[in-house]
Design an enzyme around this catalytic site. Sequence first.
Site, mmCIF file in Angstrom:
data_model
loop_
_atom_site.group_PDB
_atom_site.id
_atom_site.type_symbol
_atom_site.label_atom_id
_atom_site.label_comp_id
_atom_site.label_asym_id
_atom_site.label_seq_id
_atom_site.Cartn_x
_atom_site.Cartn_y
_atom_site.Cartn_z
ATOM 1 N N CYS A 80 -0.844 -73.481 0.393
ATOM 2 C CA CYS A 80 0.221 -74.429 0.060
ATOM 3 C C CYS A 80 0.040 -74.942 -1.372
ATOM 4 O O CYS A 80 0.393 -74.247 -2.315
ATOM 5 C CB CYS A 80 0.237 -75.569 1.085
ATOM 6 S SG CYS A 80 1.739 -76.568 1.024
ATOM 7 N N HIS A 172 -0.685 -73.609 6.523
ATOM 8 C CA HIS A 172 -2.017 -74.214 6.631
ATOM 9 C C HIS A 172 -2.796 -73.704 7.840
ATOM 10 O O HIS A 172 -2.868 -74.391 8.860
ATOM 11 C CB HIS A 172 -1.880 -75.741 6.749
ATOM 12 C CG HIS A 172 -1.294 -76.392 5.542
ATOM 13 N ND1 HIS A 172 -2.036 -76.669 4.416
ATOM 14 C CD2 HIS A 172 -0.039 -76.810 5.279
ATOM 15 C CE1 HIS A 172 -1.261 -77.236 3.511
ATOM 16 N NE2 HIS A 172 -0.043 -77.333 4.007
ATOM 17 N N GLU A 174 -5.820 -73.842 8.260
ATOM 18 C CA GLU A 174 -6.934 -74.772 8.504
ATOM 19 C C GLU A 174 -6.545 -75.896 9.451
ATOM 20 O O GLU A 174 -7.415 -76.619 9.932
ATOM 21 C CB GLU A 174 -7.455 -75.323 7.168
ATOM 22 C CG GLU A 174 -6.576 -76.376 6.484
ATOM 23 C CD GLU A 174 -5.389 -75.815 5.702
ATOM 24 O OE1 GLU A 174 -5.091 -74.608 5.847
ATOM 25 O OE2 GLU A 174 -4.751 -76.588 4.958
#
Lengths: 244, 324
Positions: A80, A172, A174
């Site tokens: 991002c 994302h 993560e």
Amino acid sequence: MAPRVGVLALQGDVVEHVRVLRSLGADASAVKTRAELDAVRGLIVPGGESTTVIRLLDRFGLSEPLRTRVECGMPFWGTCMGMIVAAHDVAGLEQKTLDLLDVTVRRNAFGRQIASAEVPLAIPVLGTDPFPGVFIRAPWVERSGPGVEVLATLAGHPVFVRQGNVMGTSFHPELTNDVRLHAYFLGMLLPYGEGEASGAGDATGPVGAPGVASGAGGMAGDIGSPDSRDSGVIPRSSGSRPRS
Amino acid sequence: MAKGQQNGAQTGTITAKRGLAQMLKGGVIMDVVTPEQAAVAEKAGAVAVMALERIPADIRTAGGVARMSDLSLVQRIMDTVTVPVMAKARIGHFAEAQCLQALGVDYIDESEVLTPADDKYHIDKEPFTVPFVCGARDLGEALRRIAEGAAMIRSKGEAGSGNIVEAVRHMRAIRDAIAELAGAPSEELIARARELGAPLELVRAVARERALPVVLFCAGGVSTPADAALMMQLGAEGIFVGSGIFKAAAVYSNGAPEYDQNGFPKVDPEIALRYARAIVDATTHFEDPQAVVEASKSLGGARPMYGIDLRALDEKQLLSVRGN
């Protein structure tokens, strides 16, 4: 030998990346300083605010060292904000970038926060199971150069791209429990790490351990060497890349 | 605008709402009242701006009722910057929140800095697509707000005071209560949940993870680079600066603040930029005193806002006691 990988920690969702990397056995650490940057073999630039982080990279003298490391082949992944930082330019905005990836990104391309969404994504390089895409005020890739592989799209726009040792995602991983993209990125580090197998005895050490920076001198010599460049990392086709 | 699903895309999920706060970590969110101030904040490296009609120090001075900002002004701020734009709604004023969501702001602060609209209930935040941040003085208050749907918590501090003592008190209270829960045997958690006035499931989650399930920022009283470094070392994941920047850059003549033609307090944009950058730099390298020294030196003599000794205030003048 666990690959030593850094997460740029000037601002953003750093610990989320560190947690996933460690769960995969990587020696992950936060990178805030030049010495910490010199000590890693791969770097993730996390989610965050691109205007903030680009200013801080300049303010603390990290822009040029980072660019040099990546141009010498260090694997780089921007999620991002990180992809915006790495882009050649930003559509419609006069925003400075590091120009590591031959793409034009459009910021907040899907809309403001109320358009932020979770979307299952098809990513063929990761297999047939859809990947849980978390898009938060996400950018997309509006233009990509000839050396850029498009590995996933959403609404007709690239959201996962790779150019040799540099990859970028609009979303994302993560923030999810799916570790496949982090494992994919660690796979890019393995060939890069060959030829410097010794000297990193504290591979399981904590973030910011005193020994982290000690191998930096020797490593710097290896980074640009033909051995590490030719050991499986796909070189970026920089010839066609416009330079700002 | 309501939460929805389109082509398999789900908006307004917990992950999307809490996720934006995760992207702001390590950063500084700055109160701004005009598009010009928003531009200064963005240039200085703010991760987001908070639009409100007056900074807390001026709300404190002016008295009266403080409401949601003029929406045309919020719109102009949204059109000026690319960073997320937050805006404040009054506690319990769900119609103000609906307006801010319809306008498209990125985060709503249901804030005790504005005059509460409801003295009993906060907004039911869960059904909104836009995420909310709320203030808290202790763990119980934080968990009640999270149970209502808040996707981010900020310690309340005492807004507009230029005094960090309440921020420290609230951050320590939250941190110490989390540590205590983490060490408590599981059979105690039901009683602890009752004491905290918070749902058992959230209490169990905090005990297990040793952290709130959402990002925790600090607010209320940060007015120097060292204040920011202090709060980050006490466990804040980022900083809200309300009055600390633009009050330090306020223009005075003969000791009285000057106002522009629109009635906004005049600020010196150069001093504001320097001040804002210094707070950002100190927040980034909060654990490195040398970096905080450099940040402080870069103020070039600009002085922090006037601070209030809170012992001189009575209960009615405190903002942090609003909402529970």
